[in-house]
Design a protein around this motif. Sequence first.
Motif, mmCIF file in Angstrom:
data_model
loop_
_atom_site.group_PDB
_atom_site.id
_atom_site.type_symbol
_atom_site.label_atom_id
_atom_site.label_comp_id
_atom_site.label_asym_id
_atom_site.label_seq_id
_atom_site.Cartn_x
_atom_site.Cartn_y
_atom_site.Cartn_z
ATOM 1 N N GLU A 27 0.830 -1.204 0.000
ATOM 2 C CA GLU A 27 0.000 0.000 0.000
ATOM 3 C C GLU A 27 0.866 1.256 0.000
ATOM 4 O O GLU A 27 0.549 2.230 -0.683
ATOM 5 C CB GLU A 27 -0.976 0.006 1.169
ATOM 6 N N HIS A 28 1.967 1.248 0.756
ATOM 7 C CA HIS A 28 2.896 2.387 0.706
ATOM 8 C C HIS A 28 3.372 2.599 -0.735
ATOM 9 O O HIS A 28 3.393 3.725 -1.238
ATOM 10 C CB HIS A 28 4.115 2.136 1.597
ATOM 11 N N VAL A 31 0.553 3.979 -2.985
ATOM 12 C CA VAL A 31 0.324 5.416 -2.769
ATOM 13 C C VAL A 31 1.386 6.214 -3.523
ATOM 14 O O VAL A 31 1.078 7.183 -4.220
ATOM 15 C CB VAL A 31 0.314 5.749 -1.260
ATOM 16 N N TYR A 53 -5.760 6.652 -5.605
ATOM 17 C CA TYR A 53 -4.837 7.200 -4.609
ATOM 18 C C TYR A 53 -5.507 7.263 -3.234
ATOM 19 O O TYR A 53 -4.946 6.808 -2.227
ATOM 20 C CB TYR A 53 -4.387 8.592 -5.067
ATOM 21 N N HIS A 56 -6.067 3.755 -1.706
ATOM 22 C CA HIS A 56 -4.851 3.135 -1.178
ATOM 23 C C HIS A 56 -4.365 3.836 0.086
ATOM 24 O O HIS A 56 -3.838 3.173 0.996
ATOM 25 C CB HIS A 56 -3.768 3.074 -2.250
ATOM 26 N N ARG A 57 -4.552 5.136 0.178
ATOM 27 C CA ARG A 57 -4.198 5.831 1.425
ATOM 28 C C ARG A 57 -5.058 5.313 2.573
ATOM 29 O O ARG A 57 -4.565 5.079 3.677
ATOM 30 C CB ARG A 57 -4.386 7.331 1.272
ATOM 31 N N ARG A 60 -3.958 1.829 3.474
ATOM 32 C CA ARG A 60 -2.665 1.913 4.160
ATOM 33 C C ARG A 60 -2.887 2.259 5.632
ATOM 34 O O ARG A 60 -2.316 1.623 6.527
ATOM 35 C CB ARG A 60 -1.804 2.980 3.488
ATOM 36 N N ASP A 61 -3.718 3.237 5.896
ATOM 37 C CA ASP A 61 -3.976 3.647 7.274
ATOM 38 C C ASP A 61 -4.661 2.531 8.063
ATOM 39 O O ASP A 61 -4.339 2.296 9.227
ATOM 40 C CB ASP A 61 -4.803 4.925 7.297
#
Length: 167
Positions: A27-28, A31, A53, A56-57, A60-61
């Motif tokens: 995921e990093h 992004v 975008y 995926h952010r 990721r979180d």
Amino acid sequence: MASRAGRSAVGERAAALRAAQAALAAEHAAVYGYGVVGGRIGDDRLAEAREGYAAHRARRDDLARTVRDLGGSPEAAAPAYALPFAVPDAAAAVRLAAELENRVAAVYADLVRASTGSLRRQAAGALREAAVRAVRWRGGGVAFPGLTERAAPATPSASPSGGADGV
């Protein structure tokens, strides 16, 4: 008997943590990659790139929280990531977006395999979302999203450093 079950649960938790860390790393990278896509994509698909975008952010979180819940320390993002090929134009940006989604789908397939319960359901949902985005970018689907990378032969990257702009 109880100690064997305890060791099995610890092993399963460790496997889920490793898979969640791998998904977080993907995921990093996604992004970061979508930042490149957004800079190269045409106006006709810019909204789609922004949606990817943002998705995926958010994932990721969520994964950072999941890693902490599993007893781990979330891996930080790298300052930059090598791209699988040069991205000089909008057509290459579309290919990159599809590749990012394929890679994310693969790690979520691993997380589905390594997890149970709600984490498994979340991973399956993320796998499905990545597969749908990949189809939209690519214009067609694959039989088993997330598994095709393991069957396909590796292709050499166009640029080991990620392109002329150094990303």
